[in-house]
Design a protein around this motif. Structure first.
Motif, PDB file in Angstrom:
ATOM      1  N   ILE A 170      97.156  27.266  14.256  1.00  9.83           N
ATOM      2  CA  ILE A 170      97.590  26.599  13.894  1.00  9.83           C
ATOM      3  C   ILE A 170      98.174  26.488  12.709  1.00  9.83           C
ATOM      4  O   ILE A 170      99.064  25.032  11.945  1.00  9.83           O
ATOM      5  CB  ILE A 170      95.927  26.223  13.689  1.00  9.83           C
ATOM      6  CG1 ILE A 170      95.004  26.027  14.498  1.00  9.83           C
ATOM      7  CG2 ILE A 170      95.320  24.875  12.958  1.00  9.83           C
ATOM      8  CD1 ILE A 170      93.214  25.957  14.487  1.00  9.83           C
ATOM      9  N   HIS A 171      98.094  27.314  11.817  1.00 12.41           N
ATOM     10  CA  HIS A 171      98.390  27.635  10.820  1.00 12.41           C
ATOM     11  C   HIS A 171     100.263  27.494  10.710  1.00 12.41           C
ATOM     12  O   HIS A 171     101.355  26.561   9.863  1.00 12.41           O
ATOM     13  CB  HIS A 171      98.305  29.114   9.760  1.00 12.41           C
ATOM     14  CG  HIS A 171      97.104  28.942   9.022  1.00 12.41           C
ATOM     15  ND1 HIS A 171      96.223  27.587   9.649  1.00 12.41           N
ATOM     16  CD2 HIS A 171      96.491  30.087   8.764  1.00 12.41           C
ATOM     17  CE1 HIS A 171      94.949  28.100   8.993  1.00 12.41           C
ATOM     18  NE2 HIS A 171      94.857  29.698   7.866  1.00 12.41           N
ATOM     19  N   GLY A 182     101.819  25.460  12.850  1.00  7.95           N
ATOM     20  CA  GLY A 182     102.040  24.231  12.930  1.00  7.95           C
ATOM     21  C   GLY A 182     101.536  23.936  14.788  1.00  7.95           C
ATOM     22  O   GLY A 182     101.618  22.983  15.369  1.00  7.95           O
ATOM     23  N   VAL A 239      93.045  19.778  15.068  1.00  9.40           N
ATOM     24  CA  VAL A 239      93.138  20.618  13.654  1.00  9.40           C
ATOM     25  C   VAL A 239      92.150  19.487  12.952  1.00  9.40           C
ATOM     26  O   VAL A 239      93.124  18.048  12.945  1.00  9.40           O
ATOM     27  CB  VAL A 239      93.828  20.326  14.084  1.00  9.40           C
ATOM     28  CG1 VAL A 239      94.684  21.402  12.658  1.00  9.40           C
ATOM     29  CG2 VAL A 239      95.004  21.812  15.246  1.00  9.40           C
ATOM     30  N   GLN A 273      91.763  20.319   8.973  1.00  4.15           N
ATOM     31  CA  GLN A 273      93.137  20.260   8.006  1.00  4.15           C
ATOM     32  C   GLN A 273      94.065  21.816   8.644  1.00  4.15           C
ATOM     33  O   GLN A 273      94.038  22.278   8.813  1.00  4.15           O
ATOM     34  CB  GLN A 273      92.254  19.633   6.850  1.00  4.15           C
ATOM     35  CG  GLN A 273      91.930  22.040   7.009  1.00  4.15           C
ATOM     36  CD  GLN A 273      90.293  21.840   5.303  1.00  4.15           C
ATOM     37  OE1 GLN A 273      90.145  20.522   5.087  1.00  4.15           O
ATOM     38  NE2 GLN A 273      89.913  22.794   4.826  1.00  4.15           N
ATOM     39  N   ARG A 274      95.898  21.225   7.980  1.00  6.70           N
ATOM     40  CA  ARG A 274      96.322  22.261   7.710  1.00  6.70           C
ATOM     41  C   ARG A 274      96.010  23.005   6.765  1.00  6.70           C
ATOM     42  O   ARG A 274      96.295  22.683   5.803  1.00  6.70           O
ATOM     43  CB  ARG A 274      97.642  22.092   8.257  1.00  6.70           C
ATOM     44  CG  ARG A 274      97.749  21.151  10.052  1.00  6.70           C
ATOM     45  CD  ARG A 274      99.024  20.818  10.606  1.00  6.70           C
ATOM     46  NE  ARG A 274      99.132  20.676  12.028  1.00  6.70           N
ATOM     47  CZ  ARG A 274      98.665  21.036  13.021  1.00  6.70           C
ATOM     48  NH1 ARG A 274      98.789  22.845  12.520  1.00  6.70           N
ATOM     49  NH2 ARG A 274      98.935  21.081  14.129  1.00  6.70           N
ATOM     50  N   LYS A 275      96.970  24.091   6.426  1.00  5.33           N
ATOM     51  CA  LYS A 275      97.224  24.805   5.086  1.00  5.33           C
ATOM     52  C   LYS A 275      98.544  24.400   5.152  1.00  5.33           C
ATOM     53  O   LYS A 275      99.660  24.627   5.832  1.00  5.33           O
ATOM     54  CB  LYS A 275      96.701  26.798   5.040  1.00  5.33           C
ATOM     55  CG  LYS A 275      95.354  26.546   5.197  1.00  5.33           C
ATOM     56  CD  LYS A 275      94.482  28.337   5.167  1.00  5.33           C
ATOM     57  CE  LYS A 275      92.961  28.297   5.449  1.00  5.33           C
ATOM     58  NZ  LYS A 275      93.161  29.587   5.278  1.00  5.33           N
TER      59      LYS A 275
END
Length: 246
Positions: free
Chosen positions: A26-27, A29, A75, A77-79
């Motif tokens: 996920i981080h 993308g 997702v 939120q992304r970091k």
């Protein structure tokens, strides 16, 4: 090629291992249109659907994903990635991610605590310049920065607008020298009530605490920072090289 062996062990352990891989995907993308269905993830990781559900529950409790009937898993939120390979200010780090602005909460000469004076190589009783900034990326409060500067440089820095500038850039401007290196320590701490309210996170939420001592190119220490970053929105990344044995 040897036959793949399914992940074994107690289901909680299997779920944690799956969650770790999914989190990094996920981080990176992955899953812009949502995560794959449970049965597809189960086949990908060679585990049961119950294990996948438990892994997804871990990520949901972290606030990383949302789940719902008929809408699937997406997702939440992304970091943002903060590199550890270069000495950059926050504005330089996120120049392609959005506008970085600073809410200046304090900017003044102070009596340097003894530990700060030692790190900045100041004489006992010599003042330092203290700057506290709440730093935003867009509308997101991302970090709370407490900075001590040597008095000669700090006094000049205070003559410049701090709301829209990185201190690193201002230090290089007022000194006419480049910054050279920094020593860095990173640890996880729980958000105290004041920090939580300031950064808009729950009390006790995980923060990344950075202590960074930055020096000019000639090795002179000029900037000591204590930075609280939101652990839910920042990932630290760097490239490490194993040294050769003598």
């Amino acid at each position: 090629m040897a036959e793949a062996i399914p992940i074994s062990g107690p289901r909680a352990d299997r779920a944690r291992r799956v969650a770790d891989v999914l989190r990094q995907q996920i981080h990176a993308g992955a899953y812009p249109d949502g995560l794959s269905a449970e049965h597809q993830l189960a086949a990908e990781f060679f585990v049961s659907r119950n294990t996948i559900r438990e892994a997804l529950t871990v990520l949901k409790n972290e606030g990383l994903i949302d789940r719902g009937p008929k809408v699937g898993t997406h997702v939440a939120q992304r970091k943002y990635e903060h590199g550890l390979d270069a000495l950059l200010g926050l504005k330089e780090t996120f120049k392609n991610q959005g506008e970085v602005r600073n809410e200046v909460r304090a900017a003044m000469p102070v009596a340097a605590p003894p530990a700060v004076a030692r790190r900045l190589q100041l004489a006992p009783g010599e003042p330092a310049v203290f700057v506290e900034r709440l730093r935003y990326l867009g509308d997101l409060p991302l970090s709370l920065d407490l900075t001590y500067l040597t008095p000669d440089i700090g006094t000049q820095v205070l003559c410049h607008p701090l709301e829209s500038n990185d201190l690193f850039a201002l230090i290089e401007e007022v000194t006419g020298q480049r910054l050279g290196s920094a020593s860095l320590a990173v640890e996880a701490i729980p958000a105290d009530a004041h920090s939580a309210a300031t950064l808009q996170v729950p009390e006790g939420a995980a923060l990344l605490m950075l202590e960074r001592l930055t020096c000019l190119d000639d090795g002179t220490p000029v900037d000591l920072e204590y930075i609280r970053m939101r652990g839910d929105r920042i990932t630290m990344r760097g490239n490490l090289i194993r040294s050769r044995a003598d």
